[in-house]
Design an enzyme around this catalytic site. Structure first.
Site, short mmCIF file in Angstrom:
data_model
loop_
_atom_site.label_atom_id
_atom_site.label_comp_id
_atom_site.label_asym_id
_atom_site.label_seq_id
_atom_site.Cartn_x
_atom_site.Cartn_y
_atom_site.Cartn_z
N ARG A 1 -4.49 8.11 -1.49
CA ARG A 1 -4.66 6.91 -2.29
C ARG A 1 -5.19 7.13 -3.70
O ARG A 1 -4.79 6.41 -4.63
CB ARG A 1 -5.61 5.96 -1.54
CG ARG A 1 -5.78 4.63 -2.23
CD ARG A 1 -6.96 3.91 -1.61
NE ARG A 1 -7.04 2.55 -2.07
CZ ARG A 1 -8.17 1.84 -2.06
NH1 ARG A 1 -9.27 2.38 -1.59
NH2 ARG A 1 -8.19 0.63 -2.51
N ASP B 1 -13.45 2.11 2.26
CA ASP B 1 -13.18 1.53 3.58
C ASP B 1 -13.96 2.23 4.69
O ASP B 1 -14.19 1.67 5.76
CB ASP B 1 -11.68 1.59 3.90
CG ASP B 1 -10.92 0.46 3.22
OD1 ASP B 1 -11.57 -0.52 2.79
OD2 ASP B 1 -9.68 0.56 3.10
N SER C 1 0.82 -1.21 0.00
CA SER C 1 0.00 0.00 0.00
C SER C 1 0.85 1.26 0.00
O SER C 1 0.45 2.29 -0.51
CB SER C 1 -0.91 0.02 1.23
OG SER C 1 -1.83 -1.03 1.16
N GLU D 1 1.92 -0.86 15.22
CA GLU D 1 2.35 0.51 14.88
C GLU D 1 3.11 1.19 16.03
O GLU D 1 4.06 1.93 15.80
CB GLU D 1 1.16 1.36 14.46
CG GLU D 1 0.51 0.93 13.15
CD GLU D 1 -0.49 -0.22 13.31
OE1 GLU D 1 -0.77 -0.61 14.47
OE2 GLU D 1 -0.98 -0.73 12.29
#
Lengths: 285, 317
Positions: free
Chosen positions: B170, B120, B40, B61
């Site tokens: 994106r 999403d 990604s 993370e």
């Protein structure tokens, strides 16, 4: 260094701790006293540190070609500051500025004030094992064969990030990393077993792929022997459960979680100092 | 109105991927980290050329931020990559203590920011990240506008010493900035000179601002369009010079109005040169599922909305 000499230093450090905390009526004496032997052993015997010709430590943020230590449970800053000062990173006199306005000795350690010896801020718990893993990884990339140490609290094991790092270090074969947990079974709100039982920490780390060892953290000889053993496997990190007593050296503090973050009053300070007599050749700050 | 053309559409995250691939060749101390999102974040080329300098952290993370802070000790320049939501809100305290307060040379590189993430939905569409990051002392905050500018920004931050938050997205959008541009951190880019209204825009809204400028020009309104790619440190000089000329301003960003670029502009104006200001951004709401175009329409992040706000603010002069 001779065992006896290390013990004399540890006593001087314990006097520093109670005096620093009492002077500002704030700070964390209990865990500091419990971890004193470990930090003294580390800085005066175990770690390979960069020093100039007259033995004064040379400090730079990169810390290449020397061993590194990270304090994850930053609230035990009094012991860290005292050991750094007595190892020569800064003047002993500066300990009197602990937790005061405009001091480099903040309540919890920070790089913001540029105090030699400190490479990361800590205070918000659970982050030290990740940082130490990054530093160990950095050494591997640099072909630097020195070792990285990190100290965490046992209460701190309740933080989720610790377990993210616990998975990471063995997966990245960080054999140059030794993590130590101060296993004193105490945290602010009470016994660790009562607040949120850690259960078998050793089994957990072992399951993640660590070598696991134990030591008596208030027995200088055992601390040194165990730490030396921890560097043997180049591919597997070591986790040491360090059994200590909170408040070790001051009888009324021993074993009481109430002394996690409380300063002794004047009378209690005198009592503590009477139990920690300085040896010849050592002095207070 | 100056004419801007584009020949292709690309995503800004691919600009990041191209930039870090370049750094892999020129900066031996750059290390790329990710939390299970290497694809990604378009890290393939970097990983192929520099497998030893790629650190896969898994879905963890907080640890990735701590490991990044640790990597700086020893002289490495970590680029920690994941989606913007997980790169900021999820790990705010880790960034605050181990990176910003400790002033570590960590580059937090965040993709999929804003509603243009699309289908999403709101869990992944962070609109508060610029605000959180700009509030942190020591942190530099950058939000480039297209593929070329994102690539240039990625390369530029490697040579800037200190923590940086680099934000990109994106969807594929027009590439209109020159491929050989020099990216100067903290120096705004004047897209078009005009004297009727100032449009301060950032990220995906820069292209919408250009389209708005063309619509306005057709009606005889010349907009001073300024791309604020660096949210912090803010180019206050450029903002003031523009508003002193035009007398009113519109801010445009794919971010919550509260805490975003518009807030920063309002602060500068209130302190130095009070002038009418209108906002284009998201008003105190979470996003939702939909295509990027549908979401831009629904949340008013379009050229038409910019035109509307320009007319409103010009009426307040």
């Amino acid at each position: 260094m001779e065992l006896e000499q290390l013990e004399h230093i540890a006593t001087a450090v314990r006097r520093d701790i109670v005096r620093m905390v009492a002077a500002v009526n704030s700070g964390h004496p209990g865990g500091s006293l419990g971890c004193t032997d470990f930090l003294v052993a580390l800085y005066f015997d175990i770690m390979k540190l960069k020093k100039d010709a007259d033995g004064t430590p040379i400090f730079d943020m990169d810390g290449r070609d020397e061993d590194l230590f990270f304090l994850s449970n930053g609230h035990i800053s009094p012991v860290f500051y005292s050991v750094l000062a007595r190892a020569g990173y800064f003047s002993l006199d500066e300990l009197s500025t602990f937790r005061k306005l405009n001091s480099r000795l903040q309540g919890h350690p920070t790089t913001a004030e540029h105090l030699p010896g400190i490479r990361i801020a800590s205070g918000s718990l659970g982050q030290g094992l990740s940082v130490a893993s990054g530093a160990a990884y950095s050494k591997k990339l640099n072909g630097d064969t020195n070792h990285v140490y990190v100290l965490m609290g046992d209460g701190e094991q309740q933080e989720g990030q610790v377990w993210e790092a616990a998975q990471f270090a063995p997966n990245k074969k960080l054999g140059n990393l030794t993590a130590v947990i101060d296993f004193n079974h105490a945290q602010i709100d009470g016994k660790t077993d009562y607040v949120n039982n850690n259960r078998d920490l050793g089994a957990k780390y072992r399951a993640f792929g660590w070598h696991v060892d134990e030591m008596q953290g208030n027995d200088m000889a055992d601390v040194i022997k165990t730490l030396k053993k921890a560097q043997e496997d180049p591919d597997v990190p070591t986790l040491i459960l360090m059994h200590t007593e909170m408040g070790f050296g001051v009888d009324y503090m021993v074993g009481s979680y109430k002394w996690h973050g409380v300063a002794p009053n004047a009378e209690q300070l005198t009592q503590a100092l009477n139990q920690l007599p300085l040896s010849v050749g050592y002095s207070d700050y | 109105m100056k004419k801007y053309e584009y020949t292709e559409k690309k995503d800004t995250r691919s600009g990041f991927g191209a930039g870090i691939a370049e750094l892999g060749k020129t900066h031996p101390n750059v290390v790329a980290l990710t939390a299970d999102l290497a694809g990604s974040l378009k890290l393939e080329a970097f990983i192929k050329d520099n497998p030893e300098r790629f650190v896969q952290c898994g879905i963890a993370e907080a640890n990735m931020i701590g490991v990044s802070a640790g990597l700086t000790i020893g002289g490495h320049i970590p680029f920690a990559t994941t989606f913007a939501n997980f790169a900021t809100g999820r790990v705010y305290d880790q960034i605050r203590q181990s990176v910003a307060y400790s002033n570590k040379n960590v580059k937090i590189c965040a993709s999929h920011a804003g509603v243009t993430l699309g289908e999403d939905g709101a869990t992944h569409q962070i609109l508060e990240d610029l605000g959180m990051m700009k509030m942190l002392p020591n942190m530099t905050v950058i939000n480039p506008c297209d593929y070329n500018q994102t690539k240039a920004a990625t390369i530029a931050i490697a040579d800037h010493v200190g923590p940086v938050y680099l934000r990109f997205g994106r969807p594929v959008i027009p590439v209109f900035t020159p491929a050989d541009q020099k990216f100067e951190i903290g120096k705004a880019w004047t897209v078009n000179e005009g004297s009727d209204v100032s449009i301060f825009c950032t990220g995906h809204l820069v292209w919408e601002s250009i389209k708005a400028g063309e619509i306005l020009a057709a009606e005889g309104i010349e907009a001073d369009i300024i791309n604020i790619h660096t949210i912090k440190p803010l180019d206050e000089e450029a903002i003031l010079a523009s508003v002193k000329k035009t007398g009113c301003a519109v801010s445009a960003e794919e971010h919550m109005i509260s805490g975003g670029l518009g807030d920063s502009v309002a602060h500068v104006l209130a302190q130095n040169f009070p002038a009418p200001l209108e906002y284009v951004g998201v008003h105190d709401t979470f996003g939702e599922s939909g295509t990027p175009d549908q979401l831009m329409q629904k949340y008013g992040l379009t050229a038409d909305k910019i035109v509307e706000q320009v007319k409103k603010v010009m009426g307040r002069k």
